[in-house]
Design an enzyme around this catalytic site. Structure first.
Site, short mmCIF file in Angstrom:
data_model
loop_
_atom_site.label_atom_id
_atom_site.label_comp_id
_atom_site.label_asym_id
_atom_site.label_seq_id
_atom_site.Cartn_x
_atom_site.Cartn_y
_atom_site.Cartn_z
N ARG A 155 0.82 -1.23 0.00
CA ARG A 155 0.00 0.00 0.00
C ARG A 155 0.84 1.26 0.00
O ARG A 155 0.52 2.21 -0.73
CB ARG A 155 -1.00 0.00 1.17
N ASP A 180 -6.99 -2.11 4.52
CA ASP A 180 -6.43 -1.40 3.38
C ASP A 180 -6.96 0.02 3.26
O ASP A 180 -6.23 0.92 2.83
CB ASP A 180 -6.68 -2.21 2.09
N1 ARG Z 1 -5.24 -9.16 6.38
C1 ARG Z 1 -4.19 -8.80 5.50
C2 ARG Z 1 -3.78 -7.39 5.72
O1 ARG Z 1 -4.52 -6.65 6.25
C3 ARG Z 1 -4.50 -9.10 4.08
C4 ARG Z 1 -5.57 -8.31 3.43
C5 ARG Z 1 -5.70 -8.79 2.06
N2 ARG Z 1 -6.80 -8.25 1.31
C6 ARG Z 1 -7.69 -9.01 0.69
N3 ARG Z 1 -8.57 -8.45 -0.04
N4 ARG Z 1 -7.65 -10.31 0.78
O2 ARG Z 1 -2.70 -6.97 5.40
#
Ligand code: ARG
Length: 401
Positions: A96, A125
């Site tokens: 990110r 995210d």
């Molecule tokens: N839980 C992990 C994180 O927050 C992975 C998130 C992944 N996103 C998804 N759409 N699967 O970094």
């Protein structure tokens, strides 16, 4: 409607961000889309950038940032032995900030007033995109329309797109929610939402079932300079190439799977499965070399800062003074973490098999129980008397009963 100006959309080519193009336009924005290659397999970002244009973006950027991601983000994660909650090597959390950095650059180039992302309101995210973009330019607005828009089903999004003249190829929805890049692959949702359910074999794509892995050990030697990986089996290469090769070798041997319950920034627990063969291998190797090269007191302080670092990165604070100060500590402390680590993979395991460094502070004379012992045993007695003194006095007073 008066134009609200330009918005830079973090575009993935998926349904949500496709739907966001007409959605933002109907809200009065001119949409500039950005798609990034961070080493996700099969990424055809040029094709997807064209698709964004055909869906109504006025300009569309395809950003090839996989090398930068590996050199400037993944290698810092190795220096930091970056594992959230001591387990998760931060694959989404690491991608990110590099994406945010480029979104902000494009916003400046385009004279945009805002950045938009397609994250939901329950995940990490959204936290990362918003905090990281804001940290780089506090003047920019960050929009997350998916959090509050009216669409509750995939079909309603597809219908909305059709109404706005966008044909969406109806692909079969994956049974999981996936995020992937060269640092690994995250798998969540679907059947995995019950933590008692076993992850089905089809959830994994970077790693084979350990039981089906080869019956011999597979060896690799990783070279480090100042804490950063620089070579494999004596061959120098950039981080991107090195990570790709290690992903393949470790993955073929069933190493790199992880299944955990993790604490999201927004307060809830979620069940996450990860495949991070190269990331976990590099961190294992790096820790071994640090063990050889760093004095114990420095190593112990570094360990507590590693936790601070991982929590900051997980929580969207990549561009923060605290995390940057940790980086400085890690880089300074790793000036002598140069050398080689030999490891083997075998049916889901990865073991350190040997470690060497010109800066090794392992002293054979001090350590040996054989001939050539240089350790002053007589000094041990007086040391123990003083080292244990505070605890001894406390015990004399408080443990009488
Ligand atoms: N839980 C992990 C994180 O927050 C992975 C998130 C992944 N996103 C998804 N759409 N699967 O970094």
């Amino acid at each position: 409607m008066a134009s609200k100006g330009k918005v830079v959309l973090a575009y993935s080519g998926g349904l949500d961000t496709s739907c966001l193009i007409p959605y933002l336009k109907n809200d009065g924005y001119e949409v500039v889309s950005c798609i990034a290659d961070v080493g996700q397999p099969g990424a055809n970002i040029d094709e997807l950038a064209e698709r964004a244009k055909s869906q109504g973006a006025s300009a569309s950027y395809a950003l090839d940032i996989a090398d930068e991601f590996c050199e400037d983000f993944c290698s810092l994660a190795v220096l930091a032995n970056g594992l959230y909650e001591n387990k998760y090597p931060l694959l989404s959390a690491l991608s990110r900030p590099v994406i945010s950095k480029h979104l902000v650059d494009v916003a400046h180039k385009e004279g945009a007033v805002a950045i938009a992302h397609g994250c939901t309101g329950k995940g990490n995210d959204q936290v990362r995109f918003e905090l990281e973009c804001k940290a780089l330019d506090p003047e920019l607005d960050v929009l997350g329309p998916v959090r509050s828009w009216e669409f509750t089903t995939r079909n309603s999004e597809i219908e909305y797109c059709a109404l706005n003249g966008i044909e969406i190829e109806v692909t079969k929805k994956s049974p999981y929610s996936i995020d992937e890049n060269v640092w690994g692959r995250a798998i969540e949702c679907g059947i995995l939402e019950d933590p008692w359910n076993k992850p089905p074999e089809d959830a994994w794509t970077m790693t084979v079932d350990p039981e089906a892995a080869p019956d011999e050990r597979s060896y690799v030697e990783i070279g480090f300079e100042a804490g950063r990986p620089v070579s494999l089996n004596g061959e120098r290469m950039g981080m991107y190439e090195l990570i790709k090769r290690l992903n393949k070798q470790a993955g073929e041997n069933g190493f790199g799977r992880m299944d955990m319950i993790e604490d999201r920034v927004v307060g809830l627990k979620s069940r996450e499965c990860y495949e991070q063969p190269a990331a976990l291998t590099l961190i294992t190797a790096h820790k071994a070399l640090e063990g050889l090269c760093l004095p114990g007191d420095l190593l112990h302080e570094k360990l507590s800062l590693e936790h601070v670092w991982a929590k900051s990165v997980y929580g969207g604070l990549w561009f923060s003074p605290l995390k940057e100060a940790c980086d400085a500590f890690f880089e300074y402390s790793n000036r002598t973490v140069t050398g080689d680590v030999r490891l083997w993979f075998y049916k889901g395991n990865c073991m350190v098999d040997g470690v060497r460094s010109p800066y090794s502070i392992y002293d054979y004379g001090l350590a040996t129980y054989d001939e050539g012992d240089t350790f002053d045993r007589d000094a041990a007695k007086g040391f123990l008397d003083l080292y244990g003194l505070p605890n001894l006095v406390w015990a004399q007073v408080n443990r009488r009963s």
